[in-house]
Design a protein around this motif. Structure first.
Motif, PDB file in Angstrom:
ATOM      1  N   ASP A  27      37.880  -2.274  11.409  1.00  0.00           N
ATOM      2  CA  ASP A  27      39.062  -2.907  11.396  1.00  0.00           C
ATOM      3  C   ASP A  27      40.142  -2.569  10.455  1.00  0.00           C
ATOM      4  O   ASP A  27      41.183  -2.999  10.439  1.00  0.00           O
ATOM      5  CB  ASP A  27      38.626  -4.329  11.354  1.00  0.00           C
ATOM      6  CG  ASP A  27      37.657  -4.778  12.565  1.00  0.00           C
ATOM      7  OD1 ASP A  27      38.118  -4.617  13.574  1.00  0.00           O
ATOM      8  OD2 ASP A  27      37.143  -5.791  12.057  1.00  0.00           O
ATOM      9  N   ALA A  28      39.674  -1.542   9.621  1.00  0.00           N
ATOM     10  CA  ALA A  28      40.760  -1.006   8.803  1.00  0.00           C
ATOM     11  C   ALA A  28      42.001  -0.306   9.623  1.00  0.00           C
ATOM     12  O   ALA A  28      41.763  -0.026  10.717  1.00  0.00           O
ATOM     13  CB  ALA A  28      40.029   0.092   7.801  1.00  0.00           C
ATOM     14  N   ASP A  38      34.621   0.404   7.693  1.00  0.00           N
ATOM     15  CA  ASP A  38      35.492  -0.836   8.199  1.00  0.00           C
ATOM     16  C   ASP A  38      36.094  -0.396   9.495  1.00  0.00           C
ATOM     17  O   ASP A  38      37.240   0.129   9.440  1.00  0.00           O
ATOM     18  CB  ASP A  38      36.485  -1.286   7.108  1.00  0.00           C
ATOM     19  CG  ASP A  38      37.175  -2.444   7.490  1.00  0.00           C
ATOM     20  OD1 ASP A  38      36.851  -3.162   8.724  1.00  0.00           O
ATOM     21  OD2 ASP A  38      38.175  -2.875   6.788  1.00  0.00           O
ATOM     22  N   VAL A  67      37.025   0.677  -0.331  1.00  0.00           N
ATOM     23  CA  VAL A  67      36.528  -0.198   0.608  1.00  0.00           C
ATOM     24  C   VAL A  67      35.124  -0.818   0.334  1.00  0.00           C
ATOM     25  O   VAL A  67      34.142   0.118  -0.172  1.00  0.00           O
ATOM     26  CB  VAL A  67      36.421   0.254   1.972  1.00  0.00           C
ATOM     27  CG1 VAL A  67      35.481  -0.362   2.876  1.00  0.00           C
ATOM     28  CG2 VAL A  67      37.997   0.456   2.529  1.00  0.00           C
ATOM     29  N   THR A 127      38.106   4.360   1.899  1.00  0.00           N
ATOM     30  CA  THR A 127      36.744   4.633   2.176  1.00  0.00           C
ATOM     31  C   THR A 127      36.410   6.224   1.449  1.00  0.00           C
ATOM     32  O   THR A 127      37.671   6.437   0.842  1.00  0.00           O
ATOM     33  CB  THR A 127      36.615   5.001   3.597  1.00  0.00           C
ATOM     34  OG1 THR A 127      37.304   5.724   4.053  1.00  0.00           O
ATOM     35  CG2 THR A 127      36.113   3.610   4.210  1.00  0.00           C
ATOM     36  N   ASN A 130      42.824  -2.323   3.845  1.00  0.00           N
ATOM     37  CA  ASN A 130      41.873  -1.171   4.023  1.00  0.00           C
ATOM     38  C   ASN A 130      42.186  -0.270   4.839  1.00  0.00           C
ATOM     39  O   ASN A 130      42.808  -0.319   5.877  1.00  0.00           O
ATOM     40  CB  ASN A 130      40.411  -2.157   4.457  1.00  0.00           C
ATOM     41  CG  ASN A 130      39.793  -2.610   3.460  1.00  0.00           C
ATOM     42  OD1 ASN A 130      40.164  -3.290   2.505  1.00  0.00           O
ATOM     43  ND2 ASN A 130      38.665  -3.349   4.056  1.00  0.00           N
TER      44      ASN A 130
END
Length: 242
Positions: free
Chosen positions: A229-230, A227, A96, A130, A182
């Protein structure tokens, strides 16, 4: 479904192979220990022969500018072998924010890998994760001495390796994304905060000093390594530590 897992004996790869086989798929691990060399291409043709899906979890041995040559050569060789073998789906694991930190050689190299795959003419999926929870000790070791650990206040959203493996499996057995998914852990911390939590859990008496110049992540601007919104994984950091 036959799935060739390149880099299938590492931290993520071994779990991906185990999860796939437990789910009734035919996953075969390939790595240097099995005679594979992705940089030269040795053994790749045989590794992907008859595979419906190829999952590439190999990684550069260095984080410096030499990582670019690793991903250029390995992806060129993998795509050539996959085309010849009639592979219908290629999956890679990336990071990410890899397109948001041009200051880091390694992130530029991972972005190159992504771009080569996207332009390779084979249906594909990119899983961007991540930072792994398992890497926290290594990150602290880069800037530690006997009394202190220096870390920047870079926001990160750590994810457990087992959750990464589960996501890679889900993508590998599904239809090609021809794009990016993601994945991230459920919590956001600053890196220095995470260092303090980790040391406290271990009973380590060293002090974490917030240092905006310390370590690889010092060049990261803003919250590009997170993120909200992942696809969020379930494992929280405190539970992972325990």
């Amino acid at each position: 479904m036959k799935i060739a897992v390149i880099g299938g004996t590492g931290l993520i790869g071994s779990q991906v192979v185990e999860n796939l086989n437990s789910a009734g798929q035919e996953a075969v691990p390939h790595s240097r220990s099995t005679g594979l060399d992705v940089v030269s291409g040795r053994g790749l043709g045989a590794a992907v022969a008859g595979a419906d899906v190829v999952v590439d979890l190999t990684n550069s041995p260095t984080f410096d500018e030499a990582s670019r040559a690793f991903f250029q050569n390995s992806m060129d060789n993998l795509l050539a072998a996959a085309r010849e073998g009639g592979v219908g789906h290629v999956v890679i694991l990336s990071i990410v924010g890899t397109d948001q930190v041009p200051e880091l050689d390694y992130y530029r190299a991972k972005l190159l890998q992504e771009n080569l795959l996207a332009a390779g003419g084979i249906p594909y999926s990119i899983v961007r994760a991540t930072q792994f929870m398992e890497f926290m000790d290594a990150v602290m070791s880069w800037t530690a001495d006997a009394d202190t650990v220096r870390l920047p206040s870079t926001p990160i959203q750590p994810i457990a390796a087992e959750d990464v493996a589960a996501s890679v499996v889900e993508v590998a057995v599904g239809a090609p994304l021809d794009g990016i998914r993601n994945i991230a852990g459920p919590e956001i911390f600053t890196l220095d905060e995470l260092g303090r939590i980790t040391l406290a859990h271990k009973g380590d008496p060293r002090t974490v000093v917030t240092d905006p110049t310390a370590g690889m992540f010092a060049v990261v601007q803003g919250d590009v390594l997170t993120d909200k919104d992942a696809h969020l994984a379930p494992t929280r950091y405190a539970d992972w530590l325990s």
